[in-house]
Design a protein around this motif. Structure first.
Motif, PDB file in Angstrom:
ATOM      1  N   UNK A  35       0.824  -1.208   0.000  1.00 41.34           N
ATOM      2  CA  UNK A  35       0.000   0.000   0.000  1.00 41.34           C
ATOM      3  C   UNK A  35       0.857   1.256   0.000  1.00 41.34           C
ATOM      4  N   UNK A  36       1.988   1.195   0.671  1.00 44.77           N
ATOM      5  CA  UNK A  36       2.953   2.294   0.592  1.00 44.77           C
ATOM      6  C   UNK A  36       3.377   2.493  -0.866  1.00 44.77           C
ATOM      7  N   UNK A  37       3.669   1.388  -1.542  1.00 41.69           N
ATOM      8  CA  UNK A  37       4.097   1.473  -2.941  1.00 41.69           C
ATOM      9  C   UNK A  37       3.031   2.025  -3.853  1.00 41.69           C
ATOM     10  N   UNK A  45       7.035   8.746  -6.636  1.00 37.16           N
ATOM     11  CA  UNK A  45       8.157   7.911  -7.092  1.00 37.16           C
ATOM     12  C   UNK A  45       7.563   6.617  -7.638  1.00 37.16           C
ATOM     13  N   UNK A  46       7.101   6.669  -8.885  1.00 31.31           N
ATOM     14  CA  UNK A  46       6.372   5.534  -9.456  1.00 31.31           C
ATOM     15  C   UNK A  46       7.245   4.292  -9.573  1.00 31.31           C
ATOM     16  N   UNK A  47       8.512   4.444  -9.949  1.00 35.69           N
ATOM     17  CA  UNK A  47       9.382   3.279 -10.109  1.00 35.69           C
ATOM     18  C   UNK A  47       9.579   2.555  -8.787  1.00 35.69           C
ATOM     19  N   UNK A  48       9.860   3.330  -7.742  1.00 37.62           N
ATOM     20  CA  UNK A  48      10.023   2.718  -6.419  1.00 37.62           C
ATOM     21  C   UNK A  48       8.721   2.091  -5.956  1.00 37.62           C
ATOM     22  N   UNK A  49       7.608   2.804  -6.174  1.00 35.44           N
ATOM     23  CA  UNK A  49       6.319   2.280  -5.743  1.00 35.44           C
ATOM     24  C   UNK A  49       5.975   0.970  -6.419  1.00 35.44           C
ATOM     25  N   UNK A  50       6.192   0.894  -7.733  1.00 34.06           N
ATOM     26  CA  UNK A  50       5.906  -0.341  -8.462  1.00 34.06           C
ATOM     27  C   UNK A  50       6.776  -1.478  -7.948  1.00 34.06           C
ATOM     28  N   UNK A  51       8.043  -1.186  -7.677  1.00 34.37           N
ATOM     29  CA  UNK A  51       8.949  -2.226  -7.164  1.00 34.37           C
ATOM     30  C   UNK A  51       8.470  -2.742  -5.806  1.00 34.37           C
ATOM     31  N   UNK A  52       7.933  -1.859  -4.968  1.00 39.12           N
ATOM     32  CA  UNK A  52       7.432  -2.282  -3.656  1.00 39.12           C
ATOM     33  C   UNK A  52       6.217  -3.197  -3.796  1.00 39.12           C
ATOM     34  N   UNK A 104      -5.092  -7.436  -6.099  1.00 40.92           N
ATOM     35  CA  UNK A 104      -5.846  -6.250  -6.524  1.00 40.92           C
ATOM     36  C   UNK A 104      -4.936  -5.039  -6.654  1.00 40.92           C
ATOM     37  N   UNK A 105      -4.024  -4.870  -5.698  1.00 44.47           N
ATOM     38  CA  UNK A 105      -3.107  -3.739  -5.752  1.00 44.47           C
ATOM     39  C   UNK A 105      -2.202  -3.821  -6.977  1.00 44.47           C
ATOM     40  N   UNK A 106      -1.746  -5.028  -7.301  1.00 46.08           N
ATOM     41  CA  UNK A 106      -0.849  -5.190  -8.447  1.00 46.08           C
ATOM     42  C   UNK A 106      -1.575  -4.872  -9.746  1.00 46.08           C
ATOM     43  N   UNK A 107      -2.801  -5.340  -9.869  1.00 43.73           N
ATOM     44  CA  UNK A 107      -3.593  -5.031 -11.064  1.00 43.73           C
ATOM     45  C   UNK A 107      -3.831  -3.524 -11.146  1.00 43.73           C
ATOM     46  N   UNK A 108      -4.204  -2.934 -10.012  1.00 45.90           N
ATOM     47  CA  UNK A 108      -4.529  -1.512  -9.983  1.00 45.90           C
ATOM     48  C   UNK A 108      -3.337  -0.653 -10.362  1.00 45.90           C
ATOM     49  N   UNK A 109      -2.167  -0.986  -9.844  1.00 41.54           N
ATOM     50  CA  UNK A 109      -0.999  -0.147 -10.127  1.00 41.54           C
ATOM     51  C   UNK A 109      -0.598  -0.268 -11.594  1.00 41.54           C
ATOM     52  N   UNK A 110      -0.749  -1.439 -12.185  1.00 41.53           N
ATOM     53  CA  UNK A 110      -0.475  -1.586 -13.614  1.00 41.53           C
ATOM     54  C   UNK A 110      -1.483  -0.809 -14.449  1.00 41.53           C
ATOM     55  N   UNK A 111      -2.746  -0.847 -14.046  1.00 41.26           N
ATOM     56  CA  UNK A 111      -3.764  -0.091 -14.780  1.00 41.26           C
ATOM     57  C   UNK A 111      -3.524   1.404 -14.659  1.00 41.26           C
TER      58      UNK A 111
END
Length: 477
Positions: free
Chosen positions: A162-164, A173-180, A203-210
């Motif tokens: 959720x921090x990411x 910091x999208x790159x760091x967030x995606x890595x988290x 759900x978070x992984x799908x959401x961040x990619x979308x």
């Protein structure tokens, strides 16, 4: 004390994620003798997984009262935190805040434990709903730290993810967030986490990619999450997954399938999660708009709006089809003036604002939208984001008469969209390229691009787009 056999069977079924079987067995045991609070909480979890949210909440309220009777503030606080999340999912923010206050009061005199971390995670979720980005990061970070100190893998992973996702959403910091989020997802995929943490992280992984317009990644994780749900008797998370799947199907041109997924999601999520139910209605509106069912699209947008989710950009497109581009422009301008809208959310609105502005001969607004899209694509250079920026640039360049540059940008956009199987968007880029060729005097090239776009629209079932392309071809016959 030896557990009754029915209760043992119920707990065994729950451990196998056979949620419906477990729920029925718990109910049978409770009918014989009232369940202990820990078993009420387990039964509530089963109810949650099979989409019986109100049963779940009633059971947790019973568990909460029983824990208080037993003078067990830690477990009572844990149940209160769950109840706060459930009320928040249903849009009852006042009740959610009250349950968090109860949990805070119970935990304040207690030495730090995992429950304090879960309280921070709940506060992060509430701060996210209220648009308080700094508070989200602060509480999510504390949640993961406490989870790490107390060996709670679920808490650590959820706080970390959720921090990411917050870093991505607010553009910090999208790159760091995606890595988290990816790091947390590894634990979910490997089976190290509990069922609810696993589902939430999917759900978070799908959401961040979308959010990043990485539709290949979003598609991959949506299918992975759906397979995971299919292995278990779950009614809640499939609805959430369906929202994402419907969006991907729409972008890839499978409109009938997208409508089925979105419609099913509105049913599954109606009493489970208000925000995702609203998103399902908005997606249903987007699909119906492409299919040419304007009345049904507007009804879906209305329901999304009443449930607290902006119906734009789809509603703005519907306004244009109704012959009210000025109203569309006003609505989009108001949304984009909001301070709470991050760059990735703005990127979803800007293409429609650009298109509406050009229809009103407002070149300054269109140019500003194209420039902002280009800046966002520079920060988040996924193929889809770069293609969106290229389409915007090409449309403005066409109006400015810079035809060679416009053709290069539109052709590049088509290649990028086609490369990631976004069939509908690729057809729109072909149509734009046809208009550019026509302006260049290349009538043969224009007809080729416009015919290709028409074929794609007809195959997709994009009625309004097909009618427009057919009319354009007829004028050039």
């Amino acid at each position: 004390m030896v557990e009754p056999s029915t209760l043992r069977d119920a707990r065994d079924a729950a451990s196998r994620y056979a949620w419906k079987e477990a729920f029925d067995l718990f109910a049978s045991a409770d009918a014989v003798a009232p369940l202990e609070p820990e078993h009420l909480d387990e039964m509530a979890e089963c109810a949650w997984w099979i989409g019986k949210m109100h049963h779940c909440m009633a059971l947790r309220e019973r568990a909460y009262r029983e824990y208080l009777k037993k003078d067990d503030p830690r477990h009572a606080a844990g149940v209160a935190i769950d109840l706060a999340q459930h009320h928040g999912d249903l849009g009852d923010q006042g009740d959610a805040a009250a349950w968090l206050q109860n949990a805070t009061r119970l935990l304040e005199p207690e030495p730090e434990g995992a429950e304090h971390g879960w309280l921070h995670l709940a506060r992060a979720l509430m701060a996210h709903a209220e648009g308080e980005d700094d508070a989200v990061v602060e509480h999510a970070e504390l949640a993961s730290e406490i989870g790490g100190r107390h060996g709670d893998k679920d808490l650590f992973a959820l706080g970390h993810a959720f921090h990411g996702i917050s870093l991505v959403a607010n553009g910090a910091d999208a790159d760091r967030g995606l890595a988290m989020v990816e790091e947390a997802t590894e634990g979910a995929v490997s089976g190290e986490l509990g069922a609810r943490a696993t589902g939430m992280i999917y759900c978070m992984m799908i959401s961040v990619n979308a959010q990043l317009a990485d539709w290949q990644g979003a598609g991959h994780w949506t299918e992975a999450a759906t397979r995971w749900c299919d292995r278990q008797a779950i009614n809640g998370f499939p609805g959430i997954c369906r929202v994402h799947r419907a969006e991907i199907l729409r972008l890839r041109g499978f409109l009938i399938d997208a409508e089925e997924e979105a419609r099913a999601a509105t049913v599954e999520l109606g009493s489970f999660n208000l925000m995702f139910s609203a998103l399902a209605f908005r997606e249903l509106g987007e699909v119906r708009l492409k299919m040419g069912d304007l009345d049904a699209a507007e009804e879906a947008f209305r329901q999304a709006s009443e449930m607290g989710v902006t119906p734009h950009p789809g509603l703005a497109q519907a306004m244009v089809q109704r012959g009210h581009p000025e109203q569309a422009a006003t609505g989009l301008r108001r949304i984009l003036a909001s301070n709470g809208l991050g760059p990735l959310e703005r990127a979803k609105m800007l293409p429609t604002q650009l298109e509406v502005a050009l229809s009103l001969d407002d070149l300054d607004t269109a140019r500003a939208a194209a420039d902002e899209l280009a800046a966002i694509a520079g920060q988040h250079p996924t193929p889809a984001m770069r293609a969106m920026a290229d389409v915007g640039a090409a449309a403005v360049l066409l109006v400015e008469g810079r035809l060679e540059e416009a053709a290069i940008a539109a052709d590049r956009a088509h290649s990028l969209f086609a490369g990631i199987d976004l069939t509908y968007e690729a057809a729109r880029a072909s149509e734009l390229l046809g208009r550019i060729h026509h302006a260049q005097g290349n009538l043969a090239g224009a007809r080729v691009e416009e015919a290709d776009a028409l074929v794609a629209y007809e195959q997709i079932g994009a009625v309004v787009d097909a009618e427009r392309a057919r009319a354009l071809l007829a004028t050039q016959a």
